[in-house]
Write a protein that holds these residues in place. Structure first.
Motif, PDB file in Angstrom:
ATOM      1  N   THR A 168      58.431  27.594  24.930  1.00 23.13           N
ATOM      2  CA  THR A 168      58.904  28.974  24.876  1.00 23.13           C
ATOM      3  C   THR A 168      60.339  28.971  24.374  1.00 23.13           C
ATOM      4  OG1 THR A 168      57.467  29.688  26.689  1.00 23.13           O
ATOM      5  CG2 THR A 168      59.354  31.092  26.177  1.00 23.13           C
ATOM      6  N   PHE A 169      60.553  29.574  23.223  1.00 21.30           N
ATOM      7  CA  PHE A 169      61.878  29.637  22.618  1.00 21.30           C
ATOM      8  C   PHE A 169      62.262  31.108  22.430  1.00 21.30           C
ATOM      9  CE2 PHE A 169      59.608  25.944  20.731  1.00 21.30           C
ATOM     10  CZ  PHE A 169      60.297  24.939  21.405  1.00 21.30           C
ATOM     11  N   THR A 170      63.408  31.482  22.930  1.00 20.05           N
ATOM     12  CA  THR A 170      63.895  32.852  22.793  1.00 20.05           C
ATOM     13  C   THR A 170      65.249  32.830  22.118  1.00 20.05           C
ATOM     14  OG1 THR A 170      62.712  33.501  24.818  1.00 20.05           O
ATOM     15  CG2 THR A 170      64.427  35.006  24.004  1.00 20.05           C
ATOM     16  N   ASP A 171      65.272  33.162  20.844  1.00 17.59           N
ATOM     17  CA  ASP A 171      66.505  33.209  20.068  1.00 17.59           C
ATOM     18  C   ASP A 171      67.288  31.896  20.187  1.00 17.59           C
ATOM     19  OD1 ASP A 171      68.028  34.695  18.261  1.00 17.59           O
ATOM     20  OD2 ASP A 171      69.431  35.355  19.816  1.00 17.59           O
ATOM     21  N   GLN A 172      66.568  30.775  20.073  1.00 18.38           N
ATOM     22  CA  GLN A 172      67.200  29.466  20.187  1.00 18.38           C
ATOM     23  C   GLN A 172      67.501  28.880  18.816  1.00 18.38           C
ATOM     24  OE1 GLN A 172      64.547  27.890  23.799  1.00 18.38           O
ATOM     25  NE2 GLN A 172      65.972  26.335  23.063  1.00 18.38           N
ATOM     26  N   PRO A 173      68.592  28.132  18.692  1.00 17.73           N
ATOM     27  CA  PRO A 173      68.883  27.459  17.417  1.00 17.73           C
ATOM     28  C   PRO A 173      67.740  26.521  17.037  1.00 17.73           C
ATOM     29  CG  PRO A 173      70.791  27.396  18.868  1.00 17.73           C
ATOM     30  CD  PRO A 173      69.649  27.902  19.693  1.00 17.73           C
ATOM     31  N   LEU A 174      67.461  26.461  15.748  1.00 15.54           N
ATOM     32  CA  LEU A 174      66.362  25.636  15.259  1.00 15.54           C
ATOM     33  C   LEU A 174      66.548  24.169  15.655  1.00 15.54           C
ATOM     34  CD1 LEU A 174      63.774  25.390  13.621  1.00 15.54           C
ATOM     35  CD2 LEU A 174      65.162  25.181  11.552  1.00 15.54           C
ATOM     36  N   GLU A 175      67.788  23.705  15.723  1.00 17.56           N
ATOM     37  CA  GLU A 175      68.032  22.312  16.099  1.00 17.56           C
ATOM     38  C   GLU A 175      67.499  22.025  17.502  1.00 17.56           C
ATOM     39  OE1 GLU A 175      71.624  19.054  15.933  1.00 17.56           O
ATOM     40  OE2 GLU A 175      72.139  21.156  16.271  1.00 17.56           O
ATOM     41  N   LYS A 221      68.042  30.949  14.174  1.00 18.08           N
ATOM     42  CA  LYS A 221      67.488  31.270  15.487  1.00 18.08           C
ATOM     43  C   LYS A 221      65.977  31.486  15.403  1.00 18.08           C
ATOM     44  CE  LYS A 221      71.504  31.032  17.361  1.00 18.08           C
ATOM     45  NZ  LYS A 221      72.202  32.190  17.915  1.00 18.08           N
ATOM     46  N   PHE A 222      65.276  30.960  16.395  1.00 16.85           N
ATOM     47  CA  PHE A 222      63.818  31.065  16.452  1.00 16.85           C
ATOM     48  C   PHE A 222      63.383  31.661  17.778  1.00 16.85           C
ATOM     49  CE2 PHE A 222      63.369  28.907  12.601  1.00 16.85           C
ATOM     50  CZ  PHE A 222      62.032  28.727  12.286  1.00 16.85           C
ATOM     51  N   THR A 223      62.321  32.455  17.720  1.00 12.23           N
ATOM     52  CA  THR A 223      61.662  32.968  18.931  1.00 12.23           C
ATOM     53  C   THR A 223      60.171  32.742  18.767  1.00 12.23           C
ATOM     54  OG1 THR A 223      63.357  34.656  19.353  1.00 12.23           O
ATOM     55  CG2 THR A 223      61.180  34.999  20.339  1.00 12.23           C
ATOM     56  N   ALA A 224      59.585  31.980  19.692  1.00 12.24           N
ATOM     57  CA  ALA A 224      58.155  31.685  19.621  1.00 12.24           C
ATOM     58  C   ALA A 224      57.685  31.155  20.964  1.00 12.24           C
ATOM     59  CB  ALA A 224      57.869  30.653  18.516  1.00 12.24           C
ATOM     60  N   SER A 225      56.379  31.239  21.195  1.00 11.66           N
ATOM     61  CA  SER A 225      55.780  30.676  22.412  1.00 11.66           C
ATOM     62  C   SER A 225      54.369  30.202  22.079  1.00 11.66           C
ATOM     63  CB  SER A 225      55.741  31.726  23.528  1.00 11.66           C
ATOM     64  OG  SER A 225      55.206  31.169  24.716  1.00 11.66           O
ATOM     65  N   PHE A 226      54.058  28.946  22.447  1.00 11.36           N
ATOM     66  CA  PHE A 226      52.727  28.401  22.188  1.00 11.36           C
ATOM     67  C   PHE A 226      52.502  27.188  23.081  1.00 11.36           C
ATOM     68  CE2 PHE A 226      55.790  26.861  19.098  1.00 11.36           C
ATOM     69  CZ  PHE A 226      55.637  25.489  19.119  1.00 11.36           C
ATOM     70  N   SER A 227      51.242  26.772  23.194  1.00 12.12           N
ATOM     71  CA  SER A 227      50.867  25.664  24.058  1.00 12.12           C
ATOM     72  C   SER A 227      51.452  24.349  23.563  1.00 12.12           C
ATOM     73  CB  SER A 227      49.345  25.546  24.141  1.00 12.12           C
ATOM     74  OG  SER A 227      48.964  24.324  24.759  1.00 12.12           O
ATOM     75  N   LYS A 228      51.863  23.483  24.497  1.00  9.36           N
ATOM     76  CA  LYS A 228      52.346  22.154  24.141  1.00  9.36           C
ATOM     77  C   LYS A 228      51.226  21.265  23.617  1.00  9.36           C
ATOM     78  CE  LYS A 228      54.989  19.964  26.992  1.00  9.36           C
ATOM     79  NZ  LYS A 228      55.545  19.408  28.258  1.00  9.36           N
ATOM     80  N   TYR A 229      49.987  21.696  23.798  1.00  6.24           N
ATOM     81  CA  TYR A 229      48.846  20.887  23.377  1.00  6.24           C
ATOM     82  C   TYR A 229      48.244  21.404  22.068  1.00  6.24           C
ATOM     83  CZ  TYR A 229      49.657  19.129  27.984  1.00  6.24           C
ATOM     84  OH  TYR A 229      50.283  18.594  29.085  1.00  6.24           O
ATOM     85  N   THR A 230      49.014  22.214  21.350  1.00  3.98           N
ATOM     86  CA  THR A 230      48.618  22.687  20.029  1.00  3.98           C
ATOM     87  C   THR A 230      48.706  21.540  19.031  1.00  3.98           C
ATOM     88  OG1 THR A 230      49.498  24.888  20.561  1.00  3.98           O
ATOM     89  CG2 THR A 230      49.152  24.387  18.235  1.00  3.98           C
ATOM     90  N   SER A 231      47.756  21.485  18.102  1.00  2.00           N
ATOM     91  CA  SER A 231      47.802  20.437  17.082  1.00  2.00           C
ATOM     92  C   SER A 231      49.037  20.619  16.198  1.00  2.00           C
ATOM     93  CB  SER A 231      46.545  20.484  16.207  1.00  2.00           C
ATOM     94  OG  SER A 231      46.553  21.644  15.390  1.00  2.00           O
ATOM     95  N   MET A 232      49.508  19.524  15.628  1.00  2.00           N
ATOM     96  CA  MET A 232      50.696  19.586  14.785  1.00  2.00           C
ATOM     97  C   MET A 232      50.483  20.500  13.590  1.00  2.00           C
ATOM     98  SD  MET A 232      53.774  18.946  14.097  1.00  2.00           S
ATOM     99  CE  MET A 232      54.353  17.628  15.173  1.00  2.00           C
ATOM    100  N   THR A 233      49.278  20.505  13.026  1.00  2.00           N
ATOM    101  CA  THR A 233      48.985  21.391  11.898  1.00  2.00           C
ATOM    102  C   THR A 233      49.229  22.849  12.276  1.00  2.00           C
ATOM    103  OG1 THR A 233      47.287  19.867  11.070  1.00  2.00           O
ATOM    104  CG2 THR A 233      47.207  22.133  10.269  1.00  2.00           C
ATOM    105  N   THR A 234      48.770  23.249  13.458  1.00  2.00           N
ATOM    106  CA  THR A 234      48.955  24.630  13.909  1.00  2.00           C
ATOM    107  C   THR A 234      50.411  24.904  14.252  1.00  2.00           C
ATOM    108  OG1 THR A 234      46.701  24.634  14.791  1.00  2.00           O
ATOM    109  CG2 THR A 234      48.177  26.361  15.568  1.00  2.00           C
ATOM    110  N   VAL A 235      51.087  23.914  14.840  1.00  2.00           N
ATOM    111  CA  VAL A 235      52.508  24.083  15.162  1.00  2.00           C
ATOM    112  C   VAL A 235      53.304  24.416  13.904  1.00  2.00           C
ATOM    113  CG1 VAL A 235      54.598  22.871  15.907  1.00  2.00           C
ATOM    114  CG2 VAL A 235      52.490  22.645  17.217  1.00  2.00           C
ATOM    115  N   LEU A 236      53.031  23.685  12.824  1.00  2.00           N
ATOM    116  CA  LEU A 236      53.772  23.920  11.579  1.00  2.00           C
ATOM    117  C   LEU A 236      53.504  25.322  11.041  1.00  2.00           C
ATOM    118  CD1 LEU A 236      53.417  20.488   9.750  1.00  2.00           C
ATOM    119  CD2 LEU A 236      55.151  21.268  11.368  1.00  2.00           C
TER     120      LEU A 236
END
Length: 400
Positions: free
Chosen positions: A317-324, A349-364
């Motif tokens: 879960t990222f809320t307005d966090q620096p990309l680094e 800055k990035f805002t996103a939320s997703f499962s830690k068990y998401t495949s890398m393809t979907t994460v990208l």
């Protein structure tokens, strides 16, 4: 990858012999291909055959699979040229995607899991992945048990522990791509995030409860008014009596964050010269507050603590966090290296939320969909160039 190798991989899936990495790859690939090829102008019968194959891979125990296979044989004979051409393309695609999904060391880029190493006071080590459930170590004073994905320390002779004060420490370390839960001898519970280490002395409960942290951990501290609970990191001391809080303090990051969920904690920065904590700089946190410590600043701000411990519950879960900061977390969990085509990207800055068990393809895909950031030109929002992500071996490249 040859046609026979593709067939063998599909058969391994059907026989439930695939590794987790192969299973995730096949399922994600089929779903991705079904979307990409939805508009192909092939015959209706061939589309039915393709859908039947998809059902066979995703739902291998479906009752209709026998009739599906019979129909597939008939369709294959009728449209053999089309099918062979399509299969050739699939073979090439699978080979390419398998190559892209593998790191330079041949390991697939997959989400992390429960992995940790225990180091005993005398120096012996136990890989918790290999250890079975039950008692894995005992020395007459302490018994250590593994129960599924938790490590439990149980005192069996408190007098012996008191006599052995200063005689070594226990250390639990998670690698990149690992996490683990630990129940300490005082019944406090600690969740370790990826790339983290905690260590505590044999006589942890004899006086004040002292623990060293490098990385990130969430603590639920057992209340004991007679014994303070102290956590030391590279930049600070945190002292509590009984509370729930999270500390993120990685050796390769300049920022240390302490987030409070329940109770009260006292945060004291360490002076770089002496390693001592001057009490005049301490901050006392209330629930929903976060202390942020950098080499040049120390302040407290209001936060949603759920964001800080989302990792423990299986989420990013990222809320307005620096990309680094975003990429540092992803890199540790998927055990990949991050590189930037432009250093300025780190501050986006990035805002996103997703499962830690998401495949890398979907994460990208998620990262790219949220990477269309906007700047300001006076009062007019101006869309910046999109941010892109690409895997090359075990390196995740970030560029415009």
């Amino acid at each position: 990858m040859t046609k026979n190798e593709v067939i063998a991989l599909l058969q391994r899936y059907e026989d439930q012999l695939c590794t987790p990495e192969e299973r995730v790859f096949l399922q994600n690939w089929y779903l991705d291909q079904s979307k990409k090829n939805a508009s192909l102008t092939l015959s209706e019968n061939f589309l039915i055959d393709k859908e039947a194959s998809l059902r066979l891979i995703l739902y291998p125990r479906a009752r209709h699979r026998i009739s599906t296979l019979k129909r597939s044989v008939y369709l294959y004979k009728k449209y053999s040229r089309i099918v062979n051409t399509a299969l050739f393309i699939i073979c090439l695609s699978v080979s390419f995607l398998l190559y892209r999904s593998m790191g330079g060391d041949g390991r697939a880029v997959v989400p992390g899991g429960y992995r940790a190493m225990l180091t005993l006071p005398e120096g012996g080590t136990i890989n918790l992945v290999d250890a079975g459930n039950g008692v894995i170590a005992t020395d007459g004073a302490m018994k250590i048990r593994k129960v599924n994905n938790e490590l439990l320390f149980e005192i069996i002779d408190s007098q012996k522990i008191y006599r052995e004060r200063g005689q070594g420490e226990y250390k639990i370390e998670t690698p990149n791509g690992g996490q683990y839960a630990v129940v300490l001898p005082d019944h406090s519970k600690v969740w370790l995030n990826a790339g983290s280490t905690i260590s505590f002395p044999v006589d942890f409960t004899a006086a004040d409860r002292r623990l060293q942290l490098n990385g990130e951990a969430y603590f639920e501290v057992f209340k004991d008014k007679l014994h303070a609970f102290r956590v030391r990191t590279k930049m600070q001391n945190v002292e509590v009596l009984g509370t729930h809080f999270n500390i993120s303090s990685y050796a390769d990051e300049a920022v240390t964050k302490t987030t409070l969920l329940q109770g009260t904690v006292q945060v004291v920065p360490l002076t770089s010269a002496s390693g001592h904590a001057p009490t005049e700089n301490l901050r006392v946190l209330a629930p929903n507050e976060e202390a942020v410590l950098t080499p040049n600043a120390f302040y407290v701000k209001k936060v949603d603590p759920a964001d800080a411990i989302a990792w423990k519950d299986g989420l990013f879960t990222f809320t307005d966090q620096p990309l680094e900061e975003v990429m540092a977390e992803i890199g540790r969990w998927y055990d990949v290296n991050i590189s930037y085509g432009d250093g300025q990207l780190k501050e986006e800055k990035f805002t996103a939320s997703f499962s830690k068990y998401t495949s890398m393809t979907t994460v990208l895909k998620i990262l790219e969909s949220t990477g269309a950031v906007y700047g300001e030109n006076g009062d007019v929002p101006v869309k910046k160039e999109d941010i892109h992500f690409r895997m090359e071996g075990r390196e995740l490249k970030v560029y415009r």
